[in-house]
Design a protein around this motif. Structure first.
Motif, PDB file in Angstrom:
ATOM      1  N   VAL A  91       0.662  -1.694   0.355  1.00  0.00           N
ATOM      2  CA  VAL A  91       0.034  -0.175  -0.399  1.00  0.00           C
ATOM      3  C   VAL A  91       0.332   1.419  -0.097  1.00  0.00           C
ATOM      4  O   VAL A  91       0.257   2.217  -0.682  1.00  0.00           O
ATOM      5  CB  VAL A  91      -0.915  -0.238   1.303  1.00  0.00           C
ATOM      6  CG1 VAL A  91      -2.333  -1.025   1.212  1.00  0.00           C
ATOM      7  CG2 VAL A  91       0.072   0.355   2.993  1.00  0.00           C
ATOM      8  N   ALA A  92       2.247   1.218   0.506  1.00  0.00           N
ATOM      9  CA  ALA A  92       2.999   2.065   0.804  1.00  0.00           C
ATOM     10  C   ALA A  92       4.176   2.207   1.171  1.00  0.00           C
ATOM     11  O   ALA A  92       4.316   0.955   2.026  1.00  0.00           O
ATOM     12  CB  ALA A  92       2.155   3.331   1.382  1.00  0.00           C
ATOM     13  N   TRP A  93       4.953   3.056   1.011  1.00  0.00           N
ATOM     14  CA  TRP A  93       6.708   3.055   1.651  1.00  0.00           C
ATOM     15  C   TRP A  93       7.589   4.133   1.540  1.00  0.00           C
ATOM     16  O   TRP A  93       6.399   5.322   0.869  1.00  0.00           O
ATOM     17  CB  TRP A  93       7.817   2.270   1.295  1.00  0.00           C
ATOM     18  CG  TRP A  93       7.689   2.134  -0.700  1.00  0.00           C
ATOM     19  CD1 TRP A  93       7.947   3.073  -1.367  1.00  0.00           C
ATOM     20  CD2 TRP A  93       8.383   0.991  -1.482  1.00  0.00           C
ATOM     21  NE1 TRP A  93       8.814   3.312  -2.109  1.00  0.00           N
ATOM     22  CE2 TRP A  93       8.949   2.212  -2.110  1.00  0.00           C
ATOM     23  CE3 TRP A  93       8.572   0.052  -1.736  1.00  0.00           C
ATOM     24  CZ2 TRP A  93       9.129   1.240  -3.531  1.00  0.00           C
ATOM     25  CZ3 TRP A  93       8.822  -1.092  -2.406  1.00  0.00           C
ATOM     26  CH2 TRP A  93       9.214  -0.417  -3.345  1.00  0.00           C
ATOM     27  N   ASP A  94       7.699   4.684   2.788  1.00  0.00           N
ATOM     28  CA  ASP A  94       8.819   5.635   2.840  1.00  0.00           C
ATOM     29  C   ASP A  94      10.356   5.472   2.628  1.00  0.00           C
ATOM     30  O   ASP A  94      10.330   4.617   2.108  1.00  0.00           O
ATOM     31  CB  ASP A  94       8.199   5.873   4.222  1.00  0.00           C
ATOM     32  CG  ASP A  94       8.921   5.428   5.625  1.00  0.00           C
ATOM     33  OD1 ASP A  94       9.345   4.488   4.951  1.00  0.00           O
ATOM     34  OD2 ASP A  94       7.912   5.706   6.983  1.00  0.00           O
ATOM     35  N   GLU A  95      11.167   6.208   3.215  1.00  0.00           N
ATOM     36  CA  GLU A  95      12.585   6.049   2.956  1.00  0.00           C
ATOM     37  C   GLU A  95      13.601   5.018   4.217  1.00  0.00           C
ATOM     38  O   GLU A  95      14.441   4.103   3.645  1.00  0.00           O
ATOM     39  CB  GLU A  95      13.409   7.201   3.778  1.00  0.00           C
ATOM     40  CG  GLU A  95      12.983   8.642   2.601  1.00  0.00           C
ATOM     41  CD  GLU A  95      13.517   8.404   1.568  1.00  0.00           C
ATOM     42  OE1 GLU A  95      14.422   7.764   1.044  1.00  0.00           O
ATOM     43  OE2 GLU A  95      12.390   8.663  -0.094  1.00  0.00           O
ATOM     44  N   GLU A  96      12.147   4.447   4.452  1.00  0.00           N
ATOM     45  CA  GLU A  96      12.959   3.667   5.670  1.00  0.00           C
ATOM     46  C   GLU A  96      12.148   1.881   5.335  1.00  0.00           C
ATOM     47  O   GLU A  96      12.572   1.055   5.968  1.00  0.00           O
ATOM     48  CB  GLU A  96      13.120   3.621   6.883  1.00  0.00           C
ATOM     49  CG  GLU A  96      13.827   4.992   7.171  1.00  0.00           C
ATOM     50  CD  GLU A  96      13.908   5.713   8.632  1.00  0.00           C
ATOM     51  OE1 GLU A  96      13.933   4.390   9.698  1.00  0.00           O
ATOM     52  OE2 GLU A  96      14.576   6.490   9.481  1.00  0.00           O
ATOM     53  N   ARG A  97      10.728   2.456   5.347  1.00  0.00           N
ATOM     54  CA  ARG A  97       9.829   0.724   5.538  1.00  0.00           C
ATOM     55  C   ARG A  97       8.755   0.472   3.848  1.00  0.00           C
ATOM     56  O   ARG A  97       8.661   2.137   3.928  1.00  0.00           O
ATOM     57  CB  ARG A  97       8.964   1.239   6.973  1.00  0.00           C
ATOM     58  CG  ARG A  97      10.123   0.983   8.142  1.00  0.00           C
ATOM     59  CD  ARG A  97       8.873   1.801   9.409  1.00  0.00           C
ATOM     60  NE  ARG A  97       9.955   2.261  10.298  1.00  0.00           N
ATOM     61  CZ  ARG A  97      10.209   3.826  10.504  1.00  0.00           C
ATOM     62  NH1 ARG A  97       9.650   4.578   9.154  1.00  0.00           N
ATOM     63  NH2 ARG A  97      10.980   4.144  11.156  1.00  0.00           N
ATOM     64  N   MET A  98       8.445  -0.345   4.296  1.00  0.00           N
ATOM     65  CA  MET A  98       7.223  -0.838   3.335  1.00  0.00           C
ATOM     66  C   MET A  98       5.929  -1.111   3.976  1.00  0.00           C
ATOM     67  O   MET A  98       6.047  -1.603   4.737  1.00  0.00           O
ATOM     68  CB  MET A  98       7.600  -1.182   2.619  1.00  0.00           C
ATOM     69  CG  MET A  98       8.265  -2.464   2.390  1.00  0.00           C
ATOM     70  SD  MET A  98       9.074  -4.237   0.836  1.00  0.00           S
ATOM     71  CE  MET A  98       9.850  -5.292   1.191  1.00  0.00           C
ATOM     72  N   TYR A  99       4.804  -1.181   3.870  1.00  0.00           N
ATOM     73  CA  TYR A  99       3.895  -1.293   4.497  1.00  0.00           C
ATOM     74  C   TYR A  99       3.032  -2.444   3.634  1.00  0.00           C
ATOM     75  O   TYR A  99       2.524  -1.813   2.714  1.00  0.00           O
ATOM     76  CB  TYR A  99       2.887   0.078   5.254  1.00  0.00           C
ATOM     77  CG  TYR A  99       4.123   1.362   5.680  1.00  0.00           C
ATOM     78  CD1 TYR A  99       4.160   0.887   6.870  1.00  0.00           C
ATOM     79  CD2 TYR A  99       4.466   2.428   5.177  1.00  0.00           C
ATOM     80  CE1 TYR A  99       4.930   1.776   7.703  1.00  0.00           C
ATOM     81  CE2 TYR A  99       5.591   2.444   5.837  1.00  0.00           C
ATOM     82  CZ  TYR A  99       5.897   2.664   6.926  1.00  0.00           C
ATOM     83  OH  TYR A  99       6.174   3.767   7.765  1.00  0.00           O
ATOM     84  N   LEU A 100       2.923  -3.422   3.988  1.00  0.00           N
ATOM     85  CA  LEU A 100       1.926  -4.559   2.734  1.00  0.00           C
ATOM     86  C   LEU A 100       0.743  -4.847   3.952  1.00  0.00           C
ATOM     87  O   LEU A 100       0.313  -4.481   5.382  1.00  0.00           O
ATOM     88  CB  LEU A 100       2.787  -5.346   2.954  1.00  0.00           C
ATOM     89  CG  LEU A 100       4.130  -5.375   2.278  1.00  0.00           C
ATOM     90  CD1 LEU A 100       4.757  -6.376   2.290  1.00  0.00           C
ATOM     91  CD2 LEU A 100       3.980  -4.623   1.146  1.00  0.00           C
TER      92      LEU A 100
END
Length: 442
Positions: free
Chosen positions: A418-427
């Motif tokens: 669904v998204a990610w930032d500079e450190e993590r991906m969110y599933l």
């Protein structure tokens, strides 16, 4: 706080992929492509948090649209059951939860992104009926602070809908100063993002619903029919040129969402369509022209230059708007009815490569010039933990194994990004009914 940049494939896209591949991400490297096995460390979950409504986790399918989650410096925001919910990016702990405003009971749609001050738009609605006669009337638009969870303002827009009408598509978008909402029959309604004050209606609904509108917070693309079938418009709308003044034919125009300035105008056919703004820089529009679905690239002067792909695509093999991702000058596209993922050079329109969706894993996004994917080795059962793979965005002949990918529960099947930032991906883990954070690979 500032919004972080991420580039993922949308939830709708990945649900389609997982269904098509049996939700396994299974596949090998066909055609002689090499696999670089690194025996990387296991990709362990950082945290997980349960979703409230398990019936809705497959693509958050109760929504009119399924954009990416919002990610700010501190918060991941996503719809959960009947609410919008914000959780801490570092721990998954709930930071806030927004209940639907009075007179509504669910989220209809929300903007694809928040702006630089972390404000986004939400369209709320109220369900009616039951069974085959059930539906939702979307009638309240609101500005939501993604960091605090506060509704800055809300406005009743039910008058802009016909009775029982449920909006489809990109209902709301945000810029830095203006919230844009598209109502029944293409009416473009604009609000001051901070105060909620209504701004001049730039395009009124027309009598025969011939308008089509696509918008993304920066641009508004409008197709309309000016030959005598449009109801009377506010003088302000005419002054800004929102209705093309052609004597005949149908006009396509693109405007700046915030100022209303017209950026380009051209004639298109009566049966041509505008579907989506694919990219801001360069401007790329998803159009139907002469029964072909095309991705048209425009230059800085608003002139059409070239298309992605050679001569467009039949409607039966069209690049669907929610299956398009651009990054580092490359567009990834999945055509409806086509099992292949295609990559195009945005500058030239040339196809760089095409491969089966599940060849090398199910793609979850783009990072640092690589496509990331989740998949198991060819021939292995779906119960085997998949690996996190990567291949070059411009050259997909090989892939790199970044290590086994483990779930936060015992069930790995049904992960989509669904998204990610500079450190993590969110599933979202659909079978376990949870959202999970994982570290991004170096």
């Amino acid at each position: 706080m500032a919004r972080r940049r991420f580039s993922t494939l949308t939830a709708a896209m990945l649900v389609a992929l997982l269904v098509a591949s049996g939700c396994t991400g299974e596949g090998g490297d066909e055609g002689g492509s090499a696999t670089d096995r690194t025996d990387g460390p296991t990709v362990e979950p950082l945290w997980s948090t349960p979703l409230a409504d398990g019936d809705d986790v497959d693509g958050l399918s109760h929504l009119v649209q399924t954009p990416q989650a919002w990610v700010t410096t501190d918060t991941v925001v996503f719809p959960d059951g009947e609410t919008m919910r914000g959780v801490d990016v570092r721990s998954g702990a709930e930071r806030w939860r927004v209940q639907p405003p009075e007179g509504t009971d669910q989220v209809c749609a929300y903007s694809e992104r928040v702006n630089e001050t972390d404000v986004g738009a939400v369209l709320f609605g109220k369900g009616f009926g039951s069974g085959e006669d059930s539906g939702v009337t979307c009638g309240t638009v609101a500005a939501l602070d993604a960091d605090s969870g506060d509704l800055l303002w809300q406005d009743d827009v039910s008058a802009e809908f016909d009775n029982g009408y449920s909006h489809e598509g990109d209902a709301v978008s945000v810029g830095e100063e203006v919230l844009t909402f598209v109502a029944f029959c293409g009416e473009v309604v604009r609000f001051d993002l901070q105060s909620g004050e209504r701004l001049p209606t730039m395009l009124s609904a027309d009598v025969q619903c011939t308008h089509e509108v696509a918008h993304n917070g920066q641009f508004v693309a409008v197709k309309n029919d000016p030959d005598g079938r449009i109801q009377e418009l506010p003088e302000r709308a005419r002054e800004l040129g929102w209705i093309p003044e052609y004597d005949s034919g149908v006009g396509l125009a693109v405007y700046d969402s915030e100022s209303g300035e017209q950026l380009l105008r051209q004639e298109i056919g009566t049966y041509d369509d505008v579907h989506r703004i694919v990219s801001n820089d360069p401007l790329i529009l998803d159009l139907t022209v002469d029964d072909n679905r095309i991705l048209q690239v425009f230059d800085d002067a608003g002139e059409p230059t070239h298309q992605l792909g050679d001569g467009g695509f039949p409607e039966t093999l069209s690049p669907r708007g929610d299956l398009v991702r651009l990054d580092e000058g490359v567009a990834l596209i999945q055509h409806a009815g086509d099992p292949e993922l295609h990559a195009y050079d945005v500058a030239t329109g040339e196809e760089l490569w095409a491969r089966q969706w599940n060849e090398g894993g199910t793609p979850i996004g783009i990072r640092d010039g690589r496509v990331l994917a989740i998949g198991v080795e060819a021939g292995l059962p779906a119960t085997v933990d998949p690996h996190l793979w990567a291949w070059d965005l411009r050259d997909a002949t090989g892939r790199t194994d970044l290590g086994p990918f483990r779930s936060a529960s015992d069930r790995i099947v049904g992960l989509f990004s669904v998204a990610w930032d500079e450190e993590r991906m969110y599933l979202v883990h659909s079978q376990a009914e949870e959202i999970v954070a994982y570290p991004l690979p170096d």
